[in-house]
Design a protein around this motif. Structure first.
Motif, PDB file in Angstrom:
ATOM      1  N   LEU A   1      -5.436  -4.969  -6.349  1.00  0.00           N
ATOM      2  CA  LEU A   1      -5.896  -6.187  -5.423  1.00  0.00           C
ATOM      3  C   LEU A   1      -6.516  -5.458  -4.121  1.00  0.00           C
ATOM      4  O   LEU A   1      -6.015  -4.520  -3.674  1.00  0.00           O
ATOM      5  CB  LEU A   1      -4.779  -6.942  -4.854  1.00  0.00           C
ATOM      6  CG  LEU A   1      -3.777  -7.955  -5.623  1.00  0.00           C
ATOM      7  CD1 LEU A   1      -2.618  -8.629  -5.186  1.00  0.00           C
ATOM      8  CD2 LEU A   1      -4.752  -8.932  -6.213  1.00  0.00           C
ATOM      9  N   GLY A   2      -7.653  -6.069  -3.739  1.00  0.00           N
ATOM     10  CA  GLY A   2      -8.541  -5.389  -2.717  1.00  0.00           C
ATOM     11  C   GLY A   2      -9.787  -6.196  -2.299  1.00  0.00           C
ATOM     12  O   GLY A   2      -9.893  -7.248  -2.759  1.00  0.00           O
ATOM     13  N   SER A   3     -10.709  -5.214  -1.453  1.00  0.00           N
ATOM     14  CA  SER A   3     -11.642  -5.932  -1.313  1.00  0.00           C
ATOM     15  C   SER A   3     -13.048  -5.097  -1.818  1.00  0.00           C
ATOM     16  O   SER A   3     -12.722  -4.926  -3.100  1.00  0.00           O
ATOM     17  CB  SER A   3     -12.051  -5.743   0.537  1.00  0.00           C
ATOM     18  OG  SER A   3     -12.146  -4.212   0.397  1.00  0.00           O
ATOM     19  N   SER A   4     -14.275  -5.521  -1.172  1.00  0.00           N
ATOM     20  CA  SER A   4     -15.389  -4.855  -2.007  1.00  0.00           C
ATOM     21  C   SER A   4     -15.095  -3.528  -2.236  1.00  0.00           C
ATOM     22  O   SER A   4     -15.942  -2.927  -3.033  1.00  0.00           O
ATOM     23  CB  SER A   4     -16.450  -5.274  -1.253  1.00  0.00           C
ATOM     24  OG  SER A   4     -16.592  -5.199   0.020  1.00  0.00           O
ATOM     25  N   VAL A   5     -14.665  -2.669  -1.315  1.00  0.00           N
ATOM     26  CA  VAL A   5     -14.215  -1.134  -1.698  1.00  0.00           C
ATOM     27  C   VAL A   5     -13.722  -0.915  -2.911  1.00  0.00           C
ATOM     28  O   VAL A   5     -14.210  -0.144  -3.768  1.00  0.00           O
ATOM     29  CB  VAL A   5     -13.712  -0.642  -0.447  1.00  0.00           C
ATOM     30  CG1 VAL A   5     -13.308   0.993  -0.729  1.00  0.00           C
ATOM     31  CG2 VAL A   5     -14.377  -0.884   0.951  1.00  0.00           C
ATOM     32  N   LEU A   6     -12.683  -1.692  -3.369  1.00  0.00           N
ATOM     33  CA  LEU A   6     -12.250  -1.872  -4.747  1.00  0.00           C
ATOM     34  C   LEU A   6     -13.056  -2.102  -5.594  1.00  0.00           C
ATOM     35  O   LEU A   6     -13.144  -1.709  -6.904  1.00  0.00           O
ATOM     36  CB  LEU A   6     -10.735  -2.415  -4.491  1.00  0.00           C
ATOM     37  CG  LEU A   6     -10.113  -2.819  -5.969  1.00  0.00           C
ATOM     38  CD1 LEU A   6      -9.703  -1.612  -6.702  1.00  0.00           C
ATOM     39  CD2 LEU A   6      -8.973  -3.818  -6.058  1.00  0.00           C
ATOM     40  N   LEU A   7     -13.862  -3.316  -5.315  1.00  0.00           N
ATOM     41  CA  LEU A   7     -14.874  -3.863  -6.369  1.00  0.00           C
ATOM     42  C   LEU A   7     -15.886  -2.815  -6.690  1.00  0.00           C
ATOM     43  O   LEU A   7     -16.025  -2.679  -7.956  1.00  0.00           O
ATOM     44  CB  LEU A   7     -15.469  -5.042  -5.687  1.00  0.00           C
ATOM     45  CG  LEU A   7     -16.460  -5.814  -6.466  1.00  0.00           C
ATOM     46  CD1 LEU A   7     -15.731  -7.239  -7.106  1.00  0.00           C
ATOM     47  CD2 LEU A   7     -17.521  -6.531  -5.629  1.00  0.00           C
TER      48      LEU A   7
ATOM     49  N   ILE B   1       1.746  -3.714  -9.324  1.00  0.00           N
ATOM     50  CA  ILE B   1       0.676  -4.423  -8.478  1.00  0.00           C
ATOM     51  C   ILE B   1       0.233  -3.174  -7.536  1.00  0.00           C
ATOM     52  O   ILE B   1       1.005  -2.613  -6.843  1.00  0.00           O
ATOM     53  CB  ILE B   1       1.255  -5.750  -7.656  1.00  0.00           C
ATOM     54  CG1 ILE B   1       1.552  -6.669  -8.526  1.00  0.00           C
ATOM     55  CG2 ILE B   1       0.093  -6.112  -6.362  1.00  0.00           C
ATOM     56  CD1 ILE B   1       0.688  -7.238  -9.295  1.00  0.00           C
ATOM     57  N   VAL B   2      -1.253  -2.835  -7.346  1.00  0.00           N
ATOM     58  CA  VAL B   2      -1.535  -2.020  -6.793  1.00  0.00           C
ATOM     59  C   VAL B   2      -2.511  -2.500  -5.290  1.00  0.00           C
ATOM     60  O   VAL B   2      -3.403  -3.137  -5.498  1.00  0.00           O
ATOM     61  CB  VAL B   2      -2.578  -1.054  -7.452  1.00  0.00           C
ATOM     62  CG1 VAL B   2      -3.265   0.189  -6.490  1.00  0.00           C
ATOM     63  CG2 VAL B   2      -1.958  -0.463  -8.601  1.00  0.00           C
ATOM     64  N   LEU B   3      -1.847  -2.351  -3.958  1.00  0.00           N
ATOM     65  CA  LEU B   3      -2.330  -2.968  -3.003  1.00  0.00           C
ATOM     66  C   LEU B   3      -3.402  -2.153  -2.517  1.00  0.00           C
ATOM     67  O   LEU B   3      -3.015  -1.160  -1.882  1.00  0.00           O
ATOM     68  CB  LEU B   3      -1.445  -3.440  -2.111  1.00  0.00           C
ATOM     69  CG  LEU B   3      -0.438  -4.240  -2.600  1.00  0.00           C
ATOM     70  CD1 LEU B   3       0.743  -4.670  -1.349  1.00  0.00           C
ATOM     71  CD2 LEU B   3      -1.006  -5.664  -2.860  1.00  0.00           C
TER      72      LEU B   3
END
Length: 352
Positions: free
Chosen positions: A75-81, A127-129
């Motif tokens: 789970l994350g934002s566009s940095v993860l995306l 789950i990876v936050l």
């Protein structure tokens, strides 16, 4: 007698004419809402960033229906995306497990809450936050259109609403709880947004949106690095954003992360926290005290919950980023390899 009947008919017609305008308005309103329903809900004419949100929920529901339990979810934002390739992660996972990148643009802990009930049902191994520096230092409130999607597609079932709602703002809770007809009204902006996103895609060959909405392995969008001049301009803007953010904002984000950890712990689901890579150009200019505060807050959060924290903030050099904060191909490969090894170790330790 005839005259009396004619007068009665005229009076009846006059009464009917009184209702002409309200009936026309009602018919027009009904047609308006039906149009939104068929165009947006059925036809899925919406910005790809919002369509991806719907597709994530549908994907998790399929995983539950097919009893695909025990995988790893990010789970994350566009940095993860932009930054994690789950095909690389999968090569490091034990026992044939798979991993999935569920990142949403602009998403922080409040948005992760909306996916928590669907994730809980599929019993993940982990789950990876993935918290990014810009997101965790500010309050990533959920936009109204995102809440409308969550309300319409029932991201949070009624039985879970009070649990999840305890970590939402009053505005977010009320919006999520609105009548479905009002959610449809919010959807009226989506066709224009979809056209805007389409024009951006066709006019900018540096962006890749094909397959983006249903790609849960490597959903990266950027095809090219932007110029150093543009990167520095972006960084100046980001620094202005950071300056207006308060310690109270970060405390709220950390409190919500604690709520997510508690929620999954009660379901027997393990969680790890990751601080995502930071572009050294941004890291040099940002207040180091703020960066240290973020690192210390996440370290304390992990320690209090006896879970692992992986600080990847200094992992990538500047040339491994596409812009001020999003990893590019080389950065995506390196970060995926490093984080894959860390997750592998976490899962092995949990199995012992």
């Amino acid at each position: 007698m005839l005259e009396s009947k004619m007068r009665t008919r005229e009076n009846f017609r006059a009464i009917l004419r009184i209702f002409d305008i309200p009936l026309m308005a009602l018919a027009a309103g009904g047609l308006f809402f039906l149009s939104i329903y068929f165009i947006v809900v059925q036809g899925r004419v919406m910005p790809v960033t919002r369509e991806r949100m719907v597709e994530v929920k549908k994907f998790l529901d399929r995983q539950s229906a097919e009893k695909n339990y025990g995988d790893v979810y990010f789970l994350g934002s566009s940095v993860l995306l932009e930054g994690i390739d789950c095909d690389i992660i999968d090569r490091t996972l034990p026992h044939g497990l798979e991993s999935y990148n569920l990142a949403l643009m602009g998403a922080g802990p409040p948005q992760w809450l909306l996916l928590a009930p669907s994730l809980k049902r599929i019993r993940p191994s982990l789950i990876v936050l993935c918290a990014d520096l810009a997101g965790i230092t500010g309050l990533a409130s959920i936009p109204e259109d995102g809440l409308a999607i969550a309300g319409w597609w029932e991201f949070v079932p009624g039985s879970e609403l009070n649990v999840i709602g305890a970590y939402l703002s009053e505005r977010e809770y009320k919006t999520l709880h609105k009548l479905r007809l009002l959610h449809l009204l919010t959807f009226r902006i989506f066709p224009i947004g979809a056209f805007d996103m389409y024009m951006r895609e066709v006019s900018r060959p540096d962006l890749r949106y094909e397959g983006y909405t249903t790609n849960f392995k490597a959903p990266w969008v950027r095809r090219e690095r932007i110029s150093l001049t543009a990167t520095k301009r972006w960084i100046r803007g980001k620094l202005m954003d950071v300056k207006v953010q308060t310690p109270e904002d970060m405390a709220i984000e950390v409190r919500i992360m604690q709520g997510i950890i508690d929620y999954f712990r009660e379901a027997g689901v393990k969680v790890v926290i990751v601080l995502t890579p930071v572009n050294p150009l941004l890291s040099t200019d940002i207040d180091q005290g703020l960066k240290n505060q973020v690192e210390n807050s996440l370290t304390d959060l992990a320690g209090q919950n006896n879970i692992r924290f992986f600080n990847n903030s200094n992992l990538l050099p500047e040339e491994y980023f596409a812009d001020y904060g999003h990893p590019f191909e080389s950065g995506r490969i390196l970060w995926s390899e490093v984080l894959g090894d860390a997750i592998h170790g976490t899962l092995l330790a949990a199995a012992d």
